[in-house]
Design a protein around this motif. Structure first.
Motif, PDB file in Angstrom:
ATOM      1  N   LYS A 120       0.867  -1.168   0.000  1.00 43.77           N
ATOM      2  CA  LYS A 120       0.000   0.000   0.000  1.00 43.77           C
ATOM      3  C   LYS A 120       0.912   1.229   0.000  1.00 43.77           C
ATOM      4  O   LYS A 120       1.955   1.224   0.659  1.00 43.77           O
ATOM      5  CB  LYS A 120      -0.866   0.015   1.273  1.00 43.77           C
ATOM      6  N   VAL A 121       0.496   2.226  -0.757  1.00 42.16           N
ATOM      7  CA  VAL A 121       1.243   3.481  -0.724  1.00 42.16           C
ATOM      8  C   VAL A 121       0.420   4.505   0.062  1.00 42.16           C
ATOM      9  O   VAL A 121      -0.802   4.399   0.131  1.00 42.16           O
ATOM     10  CB  VAL A 121       1.546   4.016  -2.144  1.00 42.16           C
ATOM     11  N   SER A 167       0.312   7.909  -0.348  1.00 43.45           N
ATOM     12  CA  SER A 167      -0.162   9.130  -0.986  1.00 43.45           C
ATOM     13  C   SER A 167      -0.003   9.021  -2.494  1.00 43.45           C
ATOM     14  O   SER A 167       0.698   8.130  -2.996  1.00 43.45           O
ATOM     15  CB  SER A 167       0.683  10.319  -0.502  1.00 43.45           C
ATOM     16  N   VAL A 168      -0.642   9.937  -3.213  1.00 49.34           N
ATOM     17  CA  VAL A 168      -0.519   9.974  -4.661  1.00 49.34           C
ATOM     18  C   VAL A 168       0.937  10.258  -5.056  1.00 49.34           C
ATOM     19  O   VAL A 168       1.465   9.653  -5.988  1.00 49.34           O
ATOM     20  CB  VAL A 168      -1.479  11.036  -5.246  1.00 49.34           C
ATOM     21  N   GLN A 169       1.608  11.146  -4.295  1.00 49.46           N
ATOM     22  CA  GLN A 169       3.020  11.455  -4.591  1.00 49.46           C
ATOM     23  C   GLN A 169       3.862  10.194  -4.541  1.00 49.46           C
ATOM     24  O   GLN A 169       4.665   9.925  -5.437  1.00 49.46           O
ATOM     25  CB  GLN A 169       3.600  12.475  -3.572  1.00 49.46           C
ATOM     26  N   LEU A 209       2.849   7.139  -4.852  1.00 47.88           N
ATOM     27  CA  LEU A 209       2.455   6.249  -5.954  1.00 47.88           C
ATOM     28  C   LEU A 209       3.208   6.616  -7.233  1.00 47.88           C
ATOM     29  O   LEU A 209       3.817   5.758  -7.885  1.00 47.88           O
ATOM     30  CB  LEU A 209       0.937   6.334  -6.178  1.00 47.88           C
ATOM     31  N   VAL A 210       3.184   7.883  -7.565  1.00 43.69           N
ATOM     32  CA  VAL A 210       3.819   8.329  -8.814  1.00 43.69           C
ATOM     33  C   VAL A 210       5.331   8.104  -8.747  1.00 43.69           C
ATOM     34  O   VAL A 210       5.950   7.646  -9.718  1.00 43.69           O
ATOM     35  CB  VAL A 210       3.469   9.805  -9.112  1.00 43.69           C
ATOM     36  N   LYS A 242       6.889   5.775  -7.067  1.00 45.70           N
ATOM     37  CA  LYS A 242       7.135   4.326  -7.216  1.00 45.70           C
ATOM     38  C   LYS A 242       6.968   3.897  -8.681  1.00 45.70           C
ATOM     39  O   LYS A 242       7.739   3.079  -9.187  1.00 45.70           O
ATOM     40  CB  LYS A 242       6.148   3.534  -6.339  1.00 45.70           C
ATOM     41  N   LEU A 243       5.943   4.428  -9.333  1.00 41.69           N
ATOM     42  CA  LEU A 243       5.712   4.037 -10.729  1.00 41.69           C
ATOM     43  C   LEU A 243       6.859   4.513 -11.610  1.00 41.69           C
ATOM     44  O   LEU A 243       7.241   3.849 -12.569  1.00 41.69           O
ATOM     45  CB  LEU A 243       4.380   4.595 -11.238  1.00 41.69           C
ATOM     46  N   ARG A 244       7.424   5.672 -11.252  1.00 42.80           N
ATOM     47  CA  ARG A 244       8.518   6.211 -12.058  1.00 42.80           C
ATOM     48  C   ARG A 244       9.837   5.506 -11.777  1.00 42.80           C
ATOM     49  O   ARG A 244      10.533   5.089 -12.703  1.00 42.80           O
ATOM     50  CB  ARG A 244       8.698   7.713 -11.770  1.00 42.80           C
ATOM     51  N   GLU A 266      10.570   2.835  -9.311  1.00 34.89           N
ATOM     52  CA  GLU A 266      10.675   1.431  -8.899  1.00 34.89           C
ATOM     53  C   GLU A 266      10.158   0.526 -10.021  1.00 34.89           C
ATOM     54  O   GLU A 266      10.870  -0.320 -10.554  1.00 34.89           O
ATOM     55  CB  GLU A 266       9.856   1.228  -7.615  1.00 34.89           C
ATOM     56  N   ALA A 267       8.894   0.736 -10.405  1.00 28.53           N
ATOM     57  CA  ALA A 267       8.311  -0.092 -11.470  1.00 28.53           C
ATOM     58  C   ALA A 267       8.784   0.366 -12.852  1.00 28.53           C
ATOM     59  O   ALA A 267       8.806  -0.422 -13.793  1.00 28.53           O
ATOM     60  CB  ALA A 267       6.788  -0.039 -11.384  1.00 28.53           C
TER      61      ALA A 267
END
Ligand SMILES: Cc1cc2nc3c(=O)[nH]c(=O)nc-3n(C[C@H](O)[C@H](O)[C@H](O)COP(=O)(O)OP(=O)(O)OC[C@H]3O[C@@H](n4cnc5c(N)ncnc54)[C@H](O)[C@@H]3O)c2cc1C
Ligand SMILES: Nc1ncnc2c1ncn2[C@@H]1O[C@H](COP(=O)(O)O)[C@@H](O)[C@H]1O
Lengths: 307, 249
Positions: B231-232, B234-236, B238-239, B241-243, B245-246
């Motif tokens: 679970k993350v 916050s939106v910050q 999340l973004v 991690k997507l940038r 990590e993933a």
């Protein structure tokens, strides 16, 4: 013997699911591609350039109906060991008809090719994978595009010929179509998909998802609940009985994660879920879960991505 | 016009099936069974056509084990007039079902057969098209609207990209999509009445059909399991991690 792929084409191009079907077919023999319907000739050069295609056949430019198309495929069948099509609305419509006319059991929605007779296909909404061996002399197949990397769009130099013609049995007539025009990528071909569920609460609210989609170059999808409620058009439905997608990134917004929805997206590389209920089953498959109200989180996401 | 509605007994859509340990199939013992949801939509559509005065008698048919009588009773409680059970215990593939249904069509002479677009167990989405082929009839698959116009049927179909409308010469085959209608619940009095409606039982051999499957199942396995991630906050985050990590955006 060669294998025949019935192609889906659009605006002079060949759909990505068709290229995935070519990739599946390439394991079985020399690939010939059949194009029919309005724009078939215009799409022939694109089909001829797909890596691994040996020959392109173009047929009648009339609206495609299952009955005459099945008659055409049956007339061409003696030259082929396998007849394949993507498991798209049009492939699913015509290929079982072809199979029955040839007295063979169709192999629907295959996700793997083991050998010329043996295939893998998902059953029970993808909760089980069956390896099945066909005893039929000829194989009629639809292909789950999300399970095969598409054949490269460039690299081939196939010849283009006219397909044979077959008589129209005259059982149905085409009256018209209402096709939604969209600038966004196709759901089944997009690298990123963002989908909204029942929690979107209206079709107007889908605009907040669309804004994120525009920044990411993503396709927009929906759960069945959102489609049934009229928030999104039917062809956006992702799931067991809708479209099967496997993008690099799938963002589920206000979707609970019912088995039937998961069936359509659980092979995505990275899954993000935004849901205000931390117990929602979607979190069991999500790589990144955000417990939040979507009406706050999605506009924030838009702002953060725009940075 | 007489309408025939094939209904399949399947594992209920709410059940998450389990693959048998020996890889021979999925566990169906002691699992809730129901009528295939698309077939409920088919029965409902037939009943609505009768309510509009378009359909006459409605005959429900199921091919499968004796217990498929339960699904025929459900169809009868929803409004079908009588049932036919083609009793067979082994696997029935769409081609075999289509051959069985073809013989029933020959006996009953319906002007319309309404099937589900897909059985949610085998996910074949094939039987309607195969039956249409064997009968030499037109087909309107994935229907979201059906209207009778003279001697033909106007069918709106759910296709990739939107909707398409075709006109079929009758007799014809239609398969139902989810948006065609919302099936009714059978009322208690109708469930009682359904008990008295007739169900005829036949065997594939009576119909001269060899139902031997063409596909042999070599093995059935569980799909690759997905692990729940993190679970993350916050939106910050999340973004980020997507940038980083993933690396997907
Ligand atoms: C035969 C059959 C076939 C089916 N095929 C499909 C299919 O192909 N595809 C499909 O999707 N479904 C399909 N279904 C339906 C499926 O069973 C579910 O009913 C459906 O997926 C639920 O959609 P949903 O998640 O949008 O809605 P719900 O289950 O109602 O979930 C809504 C979610 O939104 C969350 N939420 C509410 N408000 C907010 C907010 N403000 N912010 C954030 N989160 C919020 C809730 O916590 C909840 O988890 C099928 C069903 C049947 C019977
Ligand atoms: N054994 C069966 N008995 C009656 N109808 C069936 C049977 N199998 C399939 N059907 C019908 O065919 C439809 C499509 O099934 P399928 O082709 O298996 O996905 C179902 O929704 C039913 O209407």
């Amino acid at each position: 013997m060669a294998v025949l792929v019935l192609a889906d084409h659009k605006d002079g191009g060949i759909t990505q699911p068709t290229r995935s079907t070519v990739a599946a077919a390439a394991a079985l023999g020399d690939v010939h591609v059949l194009l029919v319907g309005e724009g078939a000739a215009a799409a022939a050069p694109a089909a001829a350039r797909i890596a691994g295609v040996a020959k392109v056949l173009t047929g009648a430019e009339a609206p495609v109906l299952a009955e005459p198309l099945a008659a055409l495929l049956v007339s061409m069948a003696p030259g082929y060991s396998h007849l394949l099509a993507p498991a798209s609305a049009s492939g699913k419509n015509v290929m079982p008809r072809v199979a029955a006319l040839l007295d063979v059991q169709i192999l629907s929605d295959i996700s793997g090719v083991v050998d010329a007779d043996t295939f893998i296909r998902p059953i029970y909404a993808g909760n089980a994978m069956a390896t099945v061996k066909s005893s039929d002399a000829k194989k009629v197949i639809t292909v789950r595009a999300a399970s095969f990397d598409p054949a490269p769009a460039e690299g081939g130099s196939a010849s283009v010929e006219a397909a044979p013609t077959a008589a129209d049995p005259g059982l149905s007539t085409f009256l018209g179509a209402e096709i939604v025009k969209s600038e966004r990528p196709e759901l089944t071909a997009a690298r990123i998909v963002i989908s909204g569920g029942r929690a979107m609460a209206s079709s107007e609210n889908f605009a907040i998802i669309e804004k994120v989609a525009d920044i990411l170059g993503a396709a927009v999808g929906a759960s069945r609940a959102a489609v049934d409620a009229g928030y999104a058009p039917n062809d956006m439905q992702v799931g067991q009985t809708g479209k099967i997608v496997a993008p690099e990134l799938y963002i589920a917004v206000g979707i609970s994660g019912a088995i039937q929805h998961l069936a359509g997206m659980k092979d995505s590389k990275v899954i993000v879920a935004i849901n205000k209920d931390e117990e929602a089953p979607i979190f069991q498959v999500a790589d990144y879960g955000l417990v939040a109200d979507l009406f706050k989180a999605v506009p924030e996401l838009e702002a953060e991505l725009a940075k | 016009m007489k309408v025939l509605v094939p209904v399949k007994r399947v594992v209920d859509y709410n059940v998450k099936v389990r693959v048998k340990a020996d890889g021979s199939g999925v566990e169906t013992a002691n699992v809730k069974m129901s009528m295939n949801p698309f077939d409920e939509i088919a029965v409902e559509e037939a009943v609505r056509l009768r309510e509009k005065g378009v359909a006459g008698e409605i005959v429900a048919v199921s091919c499968g084990p004796n217990a498929a009588q339960e699904q025929l009773r459900t169809a009868l409680a929803m409004g079908a007039d009588r049932g036919i059970l083609v009793e067979h215990d082994g696997v029935l593939e769409p081609l075999a079902v289509a051959k069985l249904l073809k013989t029933i069509v020959a006996k009953e002479g319906p002007a319309l057969v309404i099937l589900g677009k897909q059985a949610i167990d085998d996910d074949m989405s094939a039987t309607g098209q195969m039956l249409a082929a064997l009968l030499g009839w037109g087909q309107g698959t994935f229907a979201s609207k059906i209207e009778k116009e003279g001697e033909s049927l106007r069918v709106t179909r759910e296709v990739d990209g939107g909707l398409e409308t075709v006109s079929l010469k009758l007799p014809a085959i239609v398969t139902t999509d989810l948006r065609l209608n919302e099936p009714r619940y059978a009322s208690l009095p109708n469930i009682m009445k359904a008990r008295k409606k007739p169900i005829e039982t036949l065997k594939p051999a009576d119909l001269g059909v060899d139902p031997t499957p063409r596909l042999s199942v070599l093995k059935v396995e569980e799909p690759a399991k997905r692990q729940a991630g993190k679970k993350v906050g916050s939106v910050q985050e999340l973004v980020e991690k997507l940038r980083n990590e993933a690396k997907v955006i």
